[in-house]
Write an enzyme that holds these catalytic residues in place. Structure first.
Site, PDB file in Angstrom:
ATOM      1  N   ASP A   1       0.808  -1.218   0.000  1.00 17.42           N
ATOM      2  CA  ASP A   1       0.000   0.000   0.000  1.00 17.42           C
ATOM      3  C   ASP A   1       0.841   1.267   0.000  1.00 17.42           C
ATOM      4  O   ASP A   1       0.304   2.366  -0.024  1.00 17.42           O
ATOM      5  CB  ASP A   1      -0.931  -0.012   1.226  1.00 17.42           C
ATOM      6  CG  ASP A   1      -2.001   1.076   1.179  1.00 17.42           C
ATOM      7  OD1 ASP A   1      -2.550   1.315   0.087  1.00 17.42           O
ATOM      8  OD2 ASP A   1      -2.277   1.688   2.227  1.00 17.42           O
TER       9      ASP A   1
ATOM     10  N   SER B   1      -6.832   5.209  -0.129  1.00 19.71           N
ATOM     11  CA  SER B   1      -7.137   3.901  -0.701  1.00 19.71           C
ATOM     12  C   SER B   1      -8.622   3.601  -0.578  1.00 19.71           C
ATOM     13  O   SER B   1      -9.246   3.909   0.446  1.00 19.71           O
ATOM     14  CB  SER B   1      -6.338   2.809   0.029  1.00 19.71           C
ATOM     15  OG  SER B   1      -4.955   3.050  -0.067  1.00 19.71           O
TER      16      SER B   1
ATOM     17  N   GLN C   1      -5.201  -2.108  -6.902  1.00 21.79           N
ATOM     18  CA  GLN C   1      -5.769  -1.179  -5.930  1.00 21.79           C
ATOM     19  C   GLN C   1      -6.386   0.016  -6.657  1.00 21.79           C
ATOM     20  O   GLN C   1      -5.869   0.489  -7.663  1.00 21.79           O
ATOM     21  CB  GLN C   1      -4.680  -0.657  -4.987  1.00 21.79           C
ATOM     22  CG  GLN C   1      -5.192   0.294  -3.909  1.00 21.79           C
ATOM     23  CD  GLN C   1      -4.076   0.863  -3.071  1.00 21.79           C
ATOM     24  OE1 GLN C   1      -3.254   1.619  -3.561  1.00 21.79           O
ATOM     25  NE2 GLN C   1      -4.027   0.486  -1.806  1.00 21.79           N
TER      26      GLN C   1
END
Length: 300
Positions: free
Chosen positions: A217, A242, A292
């Site tokens: 991430d 995110s 993502q």
């Protein structure tokens, strides 16, 4: 093993409150909310700790189910000053596959939701996308050597220190310049970094998967920023967070050995940006695929 890595491993060692209920703490991050990679890694730890190791569930004796995929949604910003409670639902315990659902809760509200699947080892067909070209990680500058060059790009003078602190447990090296080095100059929507933990880890496969989840991430949406010449959250020219995160773990790997994170962005629109990536071992094995989507907004 350095102090920062010991501290990170402590974060992943969740407290068991009750059967299938765990509690985790947080560290401060670059932004004033819990780092998404931390929540995802802790949720995967919680899921993994409820997976049976009874060999009666396995087609091969002594075969413990290993994580092979996760799918997650970030629902609310996490409060770094409060503990996070993880509740695990045991959706299915099969002979080959085990499925878990995890909800992370703070202040009485869900902040994160994860579904994870575990599989016992099986023989099968083998192929993979070849590893792209990348320089030897040992020839690249460390974060402590590279990031201070761009200190004048950050909106807050303290951002550099927070950024270096957030990455102190992981040796993360950009193959090319980071997005905040090319503000105003749109380029290819691609980014590569090498990473490994700053110290050797135990031989627990779940730990290595969770640490890769933590790191995944950190830089995945960099490729979105590079396509538009935007420096990112640290420079104040983008507001981001995110939204969802998915990972598939294809082959065994160690997070304490060099891994190449090859990232690209196929699309951004509607205030959202998509990143997709592959993680390779240094000897060229495709270990993980990551996708993502995040909020990517230009401040008014």
């Amino acid at each position: 093993m350095n102090t920062a890595l010991e501290s990170l491993l402590g974060l992943l060692d969740l407290e068991r409150i009750e059967q299938d209920i765990f509690r985790g703490q947080s560290h401060s991050s670059v932004v004033p909310r819990v780092f998404g990679g931390q929540v995802a890694a802790q949720a995967l730890v919680a899921a993994g700790r409820t997976v049976p190791t009874d060999t009666d569930l396995s087609p091969a004796p002594g075969n413990t189910p290993l994580a092979h995929s996760l799918h997650a949604y970030f629902l609310r910003p996490g409060d770094p000053g409060a503990p996070i409670v993880y509740t695990v639902d045991r959706i299915r315990d099969g002979r080959s596959f085990t499925t878990r659902r995890v909800v992370a809760v703070q202040h009485g509200q869900p902040i994160f939701h994860l579904s994870a699947s575990f599989q016992t080892y099986e023989e099968g067909l083998e192929h993979q996308t070849p590893m792209p070209q990348a320089p030897d990680p040992e020839t690249l500058p460390t974060a402590a050597e590279q990031l201070p060059r761009y200190a004048d790009r950050f909106l807050d003078p303290g951002t550099l220190d927070r950024l270096l602190e957030a990455r102190a447990a992981v040796d993360l090296r950009y193959v090319d310049a980071p997005p905040f080095a090319s503000v105003g100059t749109p380029g290819e929507p691609r980014s590569q970094v090498w990473f490994r933990t700053r110290g050797k880890l135990a031989d627990d496969p779940l730990l290595h998967v969770c640490l890769a989840t933590y790191v995944s991430d950190m830089t995945l949406l960099d490729s979105v920023l590079l396509a538009h010449g935007r420096g990112g959250w640290a420079t104040g020219d983008i507001v981001g967070a995110s939204l969802d995160h998915a990972m598939w773990f294809h082959r065994p790997f160690r997070a304490d050995e060099w891994l190449l994170y090859d990232q690209e962005s196929p699309s951004s629109s509607g205030g959202r940006g998509l990143g997709q990536a592959r993680i390779y071992t240094q000897d060229g094995q495709l270990a993980v695929t990551v996708i993502q989507e995040g909020v990517v907004r230009v401040p008014r």
